[in-house]
Design a protein around this motif. Sequence first.
Motif, PDB file in Angstrom:
ATOM      1  N   ASP A 277       0.701  -1.196   0.220  1.00 23.86           N
ATOM      2  CA  ASP A 277       0.128  -0.130  -0.082  1.00 23.86           C
ATOM      3  C   ASP A 277       0.403   1.010  -0.037  1.00 23.86           C
ATOM      4  OD1 ASP A 277      -2.263  -1.465  -0.208  1.00 23.86           O
ATOM      5  OD2 ASP A 277      -2.702  -0.861   2.146  1.00 23.86           O
ATOM      6  N   PHE A 278       2.127   1.039   0.706  1.00 20.52           N
ATOM      7  CA  PHE A 278       3.221   2.450   0.760  1.00 20.52           C
ATOM      8  C   PHE A 278       3.692   2.658  -0.994  1.00 20.52           C
ATOM      9  CE2 PHE A 278       3.294   0.680   4.514  1.00 20.52           C
ATOM     10  CZ  PHE A 278       3.301   2.429   5.436  1.00 20.52           C
ATOM     11  N   GLN A 279       3.595   4.185  -1.259  1.00 15.83           N
ATOM     12  CA  GLN A 279       3.869   4.457  -3.128  1.00 15.83           C
ATOM     13  C   GLN A 279       5.543   4.198  -3.522  1.00 15.83           C
ATOM     14  OE1 GLN A 279       4.204   8.643  -3.693  1.00 15.83           O
ATOM     15  NE2 GLN A 279       2.679   8.029  -5.295  1.00 15.83           N
ATOM     16  N   ASN A 280       6.102   3.929  -2.183  1.00 15.10           N
ATOM     17  CA  ASN A 280       6.840   3.784  -2.568  1.00 15.10           C
ATOM     18  C   ASN A 280       7.587   2.342  -3.208  1.00 15.10           C
ATOM     19  OD1 ASN A 280      10.570   3.597  -2.264  1.00 15.10           O
ATOM     20  ND2 ASN A 280      10.132   2.787  -0.754  1.00 15.10           N
ATOM     21  N   THR A 281       6.930   1.372  -2.539  1.00 15.48           N
ATOM     22  CA  THR A 281       6.616   0.201  -2.789  1.00 15.48           C
ATOM     23  C   THR A 281       6.432   0.062  -3.979  1.00 15.48           C
ATOM     24  OG1 THR A 281       6.769  -0.250  -0.147  1.00 15.48           O
ATOM     25  CG2 THR A 281       6.239  -2.355  -1.739  1.00 15.48           C
ATOM     26  N   GLN A 282       5.327   0.314  -4.496  1.00 15.66           N
ATOM     27  CA  GLN A 282       4.141   0.169  -5.868  1.00 15.66           C
ATOM     28  C   GLN A 282       5.189   0.764  -6.523  1.00 15.66           C
ATOM     29  OE1 GLN A 282       0.676   2.615  -5.011  1.00 15.66           O
ATOM     30  NE2 GLN A 282       0.221   1.146  -3.566  1.00 15.66           N
ATOM     31  N   PHE A 283       5.855   2.167  -6.838  1.00 14.09           N
ATOM     32  CA  PHE A 283       6.478   2.471  -7.629  1.00 14.09           C
ATOM     33  C   PHE A 283       7.839   1.998  -7.810  1.00 14.09           C
ATOM     34  CE2 PHE A 283       5.574   7.132  -7.423  1.00 14.09           C
ATOM     35  CZ  PHE A 283       4.195   7.114  -7.375  1.00 14.09           C
ATOM     36  N   THR A 284       8.330   0.571  -7.029  1.00 14.23           N
ATOM     37  CA  THR A 284       9.825   0.582  -7.532  1.00 14.23           C
ATOM     38  C   THR A 284       9.333  -1.254  -7.950  1.00 14.23           C
ATOM     39  OG1 THR A 284      10.765   0.833  -5.057  1.00 14.23           O
ATOM     40  CG2 THR A 284      11.745  -1.626  -6.190  1.00 14.23           C
ATOM     41  N   LEU A 285       8.120  -1.363  -7.810  1.00  7.66           N
ATOM     42  CA  LEU A 285       7.477  -2.929  -8.343  1.00  7.66           C
ATOM     43  C   LEU A 285       6.622  -2.778  -9.742  1.00  7.66           C
ATOM     44  CD1 LEU A 285       6.133  -5.013  -5.248  1.00  7.66           C
ATOM     45  CD2 LEU A 285       8.138  -5.348  -5.729  1.00  7.66           C
ATOM     46  N   ALA A 286       6.315  -1.128  -9.323  1.00  2.70           N
ATOM     47  CA  ALA A 286       6.188  -0.795 -11.538  1.00  2.70           C
ATOM     48  C   ALA A 286       7.268  -0.800 -12.149  1.00  2.70           C
ATOM     49  CB  ALA A 286       4.809   0.916 -11.109  1.00  2.70           C
ATOM     50  N   GLU A 287       8.271  -0.310 -11.633  1.00  5.63           N
ATOM     51  CA  GLU A 287       9.373  -0.755 -12.684  1.00  5.63           C
ATOM     52  C   GLU A 287      10.021  -1.428 -12.914  1.00  5.63           C
ATOM     53  OE1 GLU A 287      12.333   2.760 -10.784  1.00  5.63           O
ATOM     54  OE2 GLU A 287      10.950   4.148 -10.858  1.00  5.63           O
ATOM     55  N   ILE A 288      10.503  -2.365 -11.376  1.00  2.00           N
ATOM     56  CA  ILE A 288      10.448  -3.908 -12.034  1.00  2.00           C
ATOM     57  C   ILE A 288       9.809  -4.621 -12.829  1.00  2.00           C
ATOM     58  CG2 ILE A 288      11.100  -6.382 -11.042  1.00  2.00           C
ATOM     59  CD1 ILE A 288      12.486  -4.588  -8.347  1.00  2.00           C
ATOM     60  N   LYS A 289       8.356  -4.528 -13.116  1.00  6.07           N
ATOM     61  CA  LYS A 289       7.329  -4.805 -14.098  1.00  6.07           C
ATOM     62  C   LYS A 289       8.014  -4.468 -15.478  1.00  6.07           C
ATOM     63  CE  LYS A 289       2.576  -6.618 -14.664  1.00  6.07           C
ATOM     64  NZ  LYS A 289       1.639  -6.429 -14.313  1.00  6.07           N
ATOM     65  N   THR A 290       7.822  -3.216 -15.152  1.00  7.45           N
ATOM     66  CA  THR A 290       7.803  -2.793 -16.962  1.00  7.45           C
ATOM     67  C   THR A 290       9.041  -3.249 -17.251  1.00  7.45           C
ATOM     68  OG1 THR A 290       7.120  -1.041 -16.287  1.00  7.45           O
ATOM     69  CG2 THR A 290       8.099  -0.640 -17.766  1.00  7.45           C
ATOM     70  N   GLN A 291      10.638  -3.499 -15.799  1.00  3.20           N
ATOM     71  CA  GLN A 291      12.056  -3.985 -16.704  1.00  3.20           C
ATOM     72  C   GLN A 291      11.536  -5.433 -16.975  1.00  3.20           C
ATOM     73  OE1 GLN A 291      13.903  -3.635 -12.894  1.00  3.20           O
ATOM     74  NE2 GLN A 291      15.335  -1.996 -14.765  1.00  3.20           N
ATOM     75  N   ALA A 292      10.637  -6.038 -16.546  1.00  3.15           N
ATOM     76  CA  ALA A 292      10.663  -7.380 -16.688  1.00  3.15           C
ATOM     77  C   ALA A 292       9.821  -7.829 -18.212  1.00  3.15           C
ATOM     78  CB  ALA A 292       9.712  -7.962 -15.764  1.00  3.15           C
ATOM     79  N   VAL A 293       8.841  -7.122 -18.165  1.00  2.00           N
ATOM     80  CA  VAL A 293       8.024  -7.253 -19.529  1.00  2.00           C
ATOM     81  C   VAL A 293       8.745  -6.788 -20.784  1.00  2.00           C
ATOM     82  CG1 VAL A 293       5.602  -6.630 -20.666  1.00  2.00           C
ATOM     83  CG2 VAL A 293       5.244  -6.416 -18.367  1.00  2.00           C
TER      84      VAL A 293
END
Length: 377
Positions: A277-293
Amino acid sequence: MSILDTEELEMWRASVSAFLDAEAPPAAIEEWGRAKIVPRDFWRKAGAMGLLGASMPEEYGGSGLDFRYEAVVIDELGRRGLEGWGFVVHSVIAAPYFAEYATEEQKRHWLPAIANGDSVLAIAMTEPGAGSDLQGIRTRAVEDGDHWVIDGQKTFISNGQTADIVLVACRTGDEGAKGISLIAVEADREGFVRGRNLDKIGRDAQDTSELFFEGVRVPKENLLGGQAGRGFAQLMTMLPQERLAIAGMGLAMLERALAETIAYTRERKAFGKPLLDFQNTQFTLAEIKTQAVVARAFYEQCIGKLVAGQLDPVTASMAKLWITESEVAAINRCLQLFGGYGYMNEYPIARMYRDARIDTIHGGASEIMKLMIARTL
């Protein structure tokens, strides 16, 4: 549509997945890591199931398929944390040299046992004084009647403790690329000595060894392809597939790390709410998901090129460089979100952190990939 989304490949994936679930459950993988070696019985079962000869010609005991099927196996191994099994070295890196360059007699002699798991392969290139610079190797083979006599040392050889056949890059002529040949050495040859199973920071189940050649005599018939001086060209031709396979291993681990971290941050709470629920976590994982895709799209594009015979060394180098560097960086960020638990080996993310680090080194370090790419600027 993904190049791996076909009915045939989905059936293959289901078969591979069922085999690994039955024969390589988490408890077995843990035990193999402690033992620092995967048992030979598992190799033979994998051979009987068809995993080891998927892209090998049918007339020599294989299934006559293509790299897409190897890529599915790499995916399934990555999803289970089974990168420590030397499948890629055996089936995707070493076996294709025999299938592509061996004489007809050599193929019929060696390939069936390679496909069924009776003969495990290693490929010995790296030496204590020569890594990415293959032209610097010093292991030498000298003609003596009907034999080659090999003297030298190799190090960091995957499957080194297990291999029945080692494909050895050695110097059969003068300095430089034209003096290099590939010779198959059976492990029962007098003078062939396995050194210690090296103590690594990761890939615990992968037996990685020093190998010594002390006057090892092998028949001239063991020279791959039957003509000396072709080894360097053979190695260069096969490197794109090797580097793409390493990129695939890295991508599978990156995707697994992302899935593990999303699951963990959904459950783990801090200050009364889930970490996700923390924005830092969301932004970190959003970046990693983008890299993976993005990595998945590029990787599968490269698979298409490889299957069509169009994957060039520079593009393969780009895939290895970008995907493995992304893998290492992303897993580091994922571990951070686990906090102290990420430092505990009982958590998969800690093992992935250790296992991932080799991917930017083996098969050509990132710096070598950059050099190759830079030549096209």
